[in-house]
Design an enzyme around this catalytic site. Structure first.
Site, PDB file in Angstrom:
ATOM      1  N   LYS A  72     -22.490  36.518  21.111  1.00 20.07           N
ATOM      2  CA  LYS A  72     -22.691  35.420  20.247  1.00 20.07           C
ATOM      3  C   LYS A  72     -22.811  33.858  21.019  1.00 20.07           C
ATOM      4  O   LYS A  72     -22.282  33.740  21.985  1.00 20.07           O
ATOM      5  CB  LYS A  72     -21.637  35.301  19.463  1.00 20.07           C
ATOM      6  CG  LYS A  72     -21.205  36.495  18.502  1.00 20.07           C
ATOM      7  CD  LYS A  72     -20.046  36.474  17.849  1.00 20.07           C
ATOM      8  CE  LYS A  72     -19.340  37.900  16.929  1.00 20.07           C
ATOM      9  NZ  LYS A  72     -18.176  37.861  16.491  1.00 20.07           N
ATOM     10  N   ARG A 114     -10.703  42.137   5.857  1.00 19.74           N
ATOM     11  CA  ARG A 114     -10.966  41.521   4.662  1.00 19.74           C
ATOM     12  C   ARG A 114     -11.423  42.442   3.529  1.00 19.74           C
ATOM     13  O   ARG A 114     -10.944  42.372   2.276  1.00 19.74           O
ATOM     14  CB  ARG A 114     -12.028  40.324   4.889  1.00 19.74           C
ATOM     15  CG  ARG A 114     -11.377  39.365   5.654  1.00 19.74           C
ATOM     16  CD  ARG A 114     -12.556  38.384   6.349  1.00 19.74           C
ATOM     17  NE  ARG A 114     -13.096  39.220   7.523  1.00 19.74           N
ATOM     18  CZ  ARG A 114     -14.058  38.771   8.368  1.00 19.74           C
ATOM     19  NH1 ARG A 114     -14.329  37.528   8.326  1.00 19.74           N
ATOM     20  NH2 ARG A 114     -14.187  39.451   9.357  1.00 19.74           N
TER      21      ARG A 114
HETATM   22  P1  ADP Z   1     -14.582  39.048  15.854  1.00 16.20           P
HETATM   23  O1  ADP Z   1     -15.625  38.633  16.496  1.00 16.20           O
HETATM   24  O2  ADP Z   1     -13.598  39.782  16.939  1.00 16.20           O
HETATM   25  O3  ADP Z   1     -14.580  39.867  14.745  1.00 16.20           O
HETATM   26  P2  ADP Z   1     -13.324  36.738  14.508  1.00 16.20           P
HETATM   27  O4  ADP Z   1     -12.880  35.525  15.363  1.00 16.20           O
HETATM   28  O5  ADP Z   1     -14.543  36.793  13.548  1.00 16.20           O
HETATM   29  O6  ADP Z   1     -13.540  37.752  15.920  1.00 16.20           O
HETATM   30  O7  ADP Z   1     -12.006  37.456  13.956  1.00 16.20           O
HETATM   31  C1  ADP Z   1     -11.023  37.822  14.550  1.00 16.20           C
HETATM   32  C2  ADP Z   1      -9.955  38.841  13.606  1.00 16.20           C
HETATM   33  O8  ADP Z   1      -9.594  38.199  12.590  1.00 16.20           O
HETATM   34  C3  ADP Z   1     -10.606  39.964  13.074  1.00 16.20           C
HETATM   35  O9  ADP Z   1      -9.661  41.021  13.199  1.00 16.20           O
HETATM   36  C4  ADP Z   1     -11.044  39.744  11.931  1.00 16.20           C
HETATM   37  O10 ADP Z   1     -11.269  40.978  10.977  1.00 16.20           O
HETATM   38  C5  ADP Z   1      -9.943  38.879  11.200  1.00 16.20           C
HETATM   39  N1  ADP Z   1     -10.382  38.040  10.262  1.00 16.20           N
HETATM   40  C6  ADP Z   1     -11.326  37.084  10.429  1.00 16.20           C
HETATM   41  N2  ADP Z   1     -11.356  36.380   9.132  1.00 16.20           N
HETATM   42  C7  ADP Z   1     -10.217  37.017   8.560  1.00 16.20           C
HETATM   43  C8  ADP Z   1      -9.714  36.411   7.044  1.00 16.20           C
HETATM   44  N3  ADP Z   1     -10.152  35.614   6.385  1.00 16.20           N
HETATM   45  N4  ADP Z   1      -8.551  37.149   6.745  1.00 16.20           N
HETATM   46  C9  ADP Z   1      -8.079  38.101   7.613  1.00 16.20           C
HETATM   47  N5  ADP Z   1      -8.373  38.430   8.821  1.00 16.20           N
HETATM   48  C10 ADP Z   1      -9.652  37.597   9.389  1.00 16.20           C
END
Ligand code: ADP
Length: 159
Positions: free
Chosen positions: A42, A91
């Site tokens: 990314k 989510r």
């Molecule tokens: P990745 O690229 O590893 O998915 P993210 O930063 O998007 O990294 O997410 C990291 C973690 O946080 C993942 O387990 C994701 O499912 C969780 N996560 C992201 N957004 C939310 C949210 N709104 N509520 C709960 N968990 C979340």
């Protein structure tokens, strides 16, 4: 025995959804390591240092939470710091397939480190770093969806 959990992610940037998972994990585990994974393809909006600094700032008041970064395989990091579990947030059903795949691979690589899922708080179940960035880019209101320092940092990026 000190129970250590790893909360991995891109955190580009950290949202209230992430923070909620981190806070809940900090109540169950003795130590929580938020690790910014730096090996994804990314193209991040915030560089590694910026992402780490924002996480450190917004978790500052939680004594058993610390931030780190890692550029290799998550499972190697978890072994290195002697973690007991990897925590991921769920989510919606749409997260499930991807998470299952990663979890199965991590178990194949090391079956001693358990992956645990925390279901997102309802109010954050639609929230992702990418949607927040998209709204912030067009000056939409993101108050309450990200911690205040993140809101400021996003405004600065898109000024
Ligand atoms: P990745 O690229 O590893 O998915 P993210 O930063 O998007 O990294 O997410 C990291 C973690 O946080 C993942 O387990 C994701 O499912 C969780 N996560 C992201 N957004 C939310 C949210 N709104 N509520 C709960 N968990 C979340």
């Amino acid at each position: 025995m000190n129970k250590v959990a790893v909360v991995p992610g891109s955190f580009d940037p950290i949202t209230m959804g992430h923070l909620d998972i981190i806070k809940r994990a900090s109540k169950i585990f003795d130590e929580v390591k938020v690790v910014v994974m730096n090996n994804s393809s990314k193209n991040p909006l915030f560089n590694l240092e910026e992402r780490i600094a924002l996480i450190a700032e917004v978790t500052n008041s939680i004594p058993n939470v610390s931030v780190d970064s890692f550029g290799g395989l998550l499972i190697d990091y978890a072994v290195e710091i002697e973690a007991n579990a990897i925590i991921r947030g769920l989510r919606a059903v749409s997260d499930f397939e991807y998470e299952m795949q990663i979890t199965s691979m991590n178990r194949f690589l090391n079956e001693d480190i358990e992956t645990l899922f925390m279901v997102s708080n309802n109010q954050y179940s639609f929230l992702s770093s990418s949607i927040v960035k998209e709204v912030a880019k067009y000056s939409g209101n993101i108050t309450g969806l990200v911690p205040e320092p993140v809101e400021k940092a996003l405004k600065k990026k898109f000024d």
